[in-house]
Design an enzyme around this catalytic site. Sequence first.
Site, PDB file in Angstrom:
ATOM      1  N   GLU A   1      15.471 -15.481  40.032  1.00  0.00           N
ATOM      2  CA  GLU A   1      14.120 -14.946  39.840  1.00  0.00           C
ATOM      3  C   GLU A   1      13.115 -16.057  40.074  1.00  0.00           C
ATOM      4  OE1 GLU A   1      11.232 -13.982  36.073  1.00  0.00           O
ATOM      5  OE2 GLU A   1      13.358 -13.560  35.834  1.00  0.00           O
TER       6      GLU A   1
ATOM      7  N   LYS B   1      15.076  -6.867  29.611  1.00  0.00           N
ATOM      8  CA  LYS B   1      15.018  -8.302  29.345  1.00  0.00           C
ATOM      9  C   LYS B   1      14.521  -8.486  27.915  1.00  0.00           C
ATOM     10  CE  LYS B   1      11.463 -11.570  30.589  1.00  0.00           C
ATOM     11  NZ  LYS B   1      10.634 -12.121  31.656  1.00  0.00           N
TER      12      LYS B   1
END
Length: 184
Positions: free
Chosen positions: A45, A135
């Site tokens: 990411e 998340k």
Amino acid sequence: METVNDWFDDAFSSRPVMAILRGFSPARSVALAQRGWDAGITCIEVPVQSAAAVDALAAVVSAGAERGMTVGAGTVVTPDLVRTAQQAGAAFTVAPGFDPAVARASIDAGMPHLPGVATGTDVQAAAAFGLGWVKAFPASVLGIDWFAAMKGPFPAMRFVATGGMNARNAPDYLAAGADVVAVG
């Protein structure tokens, strides 16, 4: 949304680790991504909070394409940032919170979305939206016990522990119920 959940199942199947490359130049981001890929980390990411960060994302996406790796955009908090991430070639998006408009824009753009959660209400809203992966952020503040507590009412939800994760505490979070740890 089954394909969204399947995508993350596949992305995390080889290693329960995601690397976050925040605040580096494009060249340094590519070097760190290559190191991660060499170590078997397949999920990278790159947060996109600035124009320079978008350039770093595009560079890592390009390097990843040469190796058959996909790269996601992080800190995607608006539909406009979804479009920016898509233009840079991101394969998925990540956010610090759950915003249905951002999730919808990402999914409609063909990019699975990983929203941040910190409460049972957040997890329930993401589940109602059809998301099976979230998340947990900030995981170090939520604490290890949070994961076991959330697995009770949400046994099918998959959690990525993000925020304050490192090689020393990652095994504890995985043992407590996190499915993946994200290390910056």
